[in-house]
Design an enzyme around this catalytic site. Structure first.
Site, PDB file in Angstrom:
ATOM      1  N   GLN A   1      -7.179   8.802  -9.864  1.00 25.05           N
ATOM      2  CA  GLN A   1      -7.497   9.963 -10.246  1.00 25.05           C
ATOM      3  C   GLN A   1      -7.293  10.257 -11.792  1.00 25.05           C
ATOM      4  OE1 GLN A   1      -9.027  11.587  -7.739  1.00 25.05           O
ATOM      5  NE2 GLN A   1      -9.788  13.149  -8.881  1.00 25.05           N
TER       6      GLN A   1
ATOM      7  N   GLU B   1       4.137  -5.222   8.767  1.00 22.93           N
ATOM      8  CA  GLU B   1       5.483  -4.988   9.391  1.00 22.93           C
ATOM      9  C   GLU B   1       5.468  -3.485  10.405  1.00 22.93           C
ATOM     10  OE1 GLU B   1       7.598  -7.373   9.172  1.00 22.93           O
ATOM     11  OE2 GLU B   1       6.350  -8.315   7.891  1.00 22.93           O
TER      12      GLU B   1
ATOM     13  N   THR C   1       2.719  -0.063  11.396  1.00 27.14           N
ATOM     14  CA  THR C   1       2.040   1.141  10.906  1.00 27.14           C
ATOM     15  C   THR C   1       3.024   2.225  10.430  1.00 27.14           C
ATOM     16  OG1 THR C   1       1.436   1.933  12.890  1.00 27.14           O
ATOM     17  CG2 THR C   1      -0.338   0.384  11.996  1.00 27.14           C
ATOM     18  N   SER C   2       2.507   3.061   9.926  1.00 28.74           N
ATOM     19  CA  SER C   2       3.552   4.427   9.713  1.00 28.74           C
ATOM     20  C   SER C   2       3.880   4.941  10.762  1.00 28.74           C
ATOM     21  CB  SER C   2       2.918   5.260   8.791  1.00 28.74           C
ATOM     22  OG  SER C   2       2.547   4.614   7.598  1.00 28.74           O
TER      23      SER C   2
ATOM     24  N   SER D   1       0.759  -4.519  17.299  1.00 27.54           N
ATOM     25  CA  SER D   1       2.110  -4.008  17.171  1.00 27.54           C
ATOM     26  C   SER D   1       2.914  -4.121  18.579  1.00 27.54           C
ATOM     27  CB  SER D   1       2.115  -2.567  16.659  1.00 27.54           C
ATOM     28  OG  SER D   1       1.657  -2.220  15.167  1.00 27.54           O
TER      29      SER D   1
END
Length: 382
Positions: free
Chosen positions: A336, A363, A365-366, A132
């Protein structure tokens, strides 16, 4: 009654949905398990106009808006995230880089082939060491007469092996200098330009990912995109739009995971009733539906601003952050709700679960998105 704009959008949605059901759904598990990248599918996508969605018609593109682009990606990704990812990478990175920053001669040469699916595009920014930290890339381009000589490598590149042309960001100045990077268009077959082995991935297995290598690769100055030193700024602007692409991809994956969970909950019976009737299940589905709706609104807002030619750095990052995390959460809950069956390949929930995770990484990371958002909102402080 639909107005003309709504009618067109519905026609595009139906076209993308029909394509996905006819040409993608029958093959998704075979492509996933064998890591088959279906090159010929992208020729067919080109016939439908899905390889040059935002490219003007004068370059043989579809000339559509970001709203329609979001719709197409949503429908394709709802069926298969891998194909959605490749469509996004081709349209918003390689093709859009040339559309946004290349000169007219370059546009005339490359866009018609990319927009029709005759050629497949790749885009190279990420490197093993920089990730990044785009400013820290080490692939160099050294001037040598009318050419630049490239040395280095790029990794995690979509279509690295099968791509016919790549737009690559290199360092032409000092490391870390934002004005020391330059973008080049490089065609497959150029001496010194090669690809590595295909990555064996957790998810998105039908979307080809590999390294690009440059070994004294000579590229003519005619292949520079824009001017020397503009590569970093070009990349940042492209990533703003790229975040909208990943948000739309995430939206489609989340929607697919939700729809298969909703269907299962209305078919599966326990204790003489459908499991949807249990509050724990119905409430979870309600929350999933709400997050998907919010993801779409954020993504549509970013697309609206992009179409209006306005800055989308904050809105694109917000859409990407929320939609990608929603995709992971919804696909997890889908598994789940399926219970033990969600852990098997007999149901689609497990594939959505595996594919979704890349959306919080690709694109940026968070954490990167939060950093971008924080930087933008800090400007609002009086």
């Amino acid at each position: 009654m639909f107005n003309a704009e709504e009618k067109q959008m519905e026609m595009i949605r139906e076209s993308a949905r029909g394509f996905a059901e006819t040409y993608i759904r029958p093959h998704i598990m075979e492509w996933d398990e064998k890591q088959i990248f279906p090159v010929e599918l992208f020729k067919k996508l080109g016939e439908y106009g899905f390889m040059g969605i935002i490219v003007p018609e004068k370059y043989n593109g579809s000339g559509l808006s970001y709203q329609e682009y979001i719709t197409i990606l949503d429908e394709i990704s709802k069926v298969c995230g891998s194909i959605g990812l490749s469509v996004a990478a081709h349209n918003s990175l390689c093709t859009n880089h040339i559309l946004s920053f290349a000169n007219e001669e370059q546009k005339q040469k490359y866009l018609p082939k990319l927009a029709t699916g005759e050629w497949l595009g790749a885009w190279g920014l990420t490197e093993t060491g920089s990730g990044s930290d785009a400013g820290g890339l080490t692939t160099t381009a050294v001037e040598d007469g009318d050419y630049y000589v490239l040395n280095g490598s790029k990794n995690f590149i979509t279509h690295a092996i099968s791509g016919d042309v790549a737009v690559v960001i290199t360092r032409t100045g000092e490391k870390g200098d934002k004005k020391g990077m330059t973008a080049f268009i490089i065609e497959k077959g150029t001496p010194g330009f090669s690809a590595g082995k295909k990555e064996d991935k957790l998810g998105m297995r039908a979307s080809e990912t590999a390294c690009l290598f440059f070994d004294n690769c000579r590229v003519h100055k005619d292949q520079i995109v824009g001017n020397v030193g503009e590569g970093f700024v070009q990349a940042l602007k492209l990533l703003d739009g790229g975040r909208i692409s990943i948000a739309a991809l995430s939206l489609g994956i989340a929607r697919g995971a939700y729809e298969c969970a909703l269907k299962y909950a209305n078919e599966r019976e326990q204790f003489n009733q459908k499991i949807f009737n249990f509050q724990a299940v119905s409430f979870e589905l309600a929350e999933m539906a709400t997050k998907i709706e919010a993801s779409e609104l954020l993504t549509r807002q970013a697309g609206y601003l992009k179409d209006a030619g306005k800055k989308v750095t904050k809105e694109g990052a917000m859409a990407k952050l929320f939609a990608s995390e929603t995709a992971v959460q919804v696909s997890n809950e889908s598994v789940q709700i399926h219970g033990g069956y969600g852990f098997t390949k007999d149901y689609p929930a497990e594939k959505f679960f595996r594919d979704a995770k890349l959306c919080t990484i690709g694109e940026g990371t968070s954490s990167i998105q939060k950093m971008v958002i924080a930087r933008e909102i800090s400007k609002d402080v009086k």
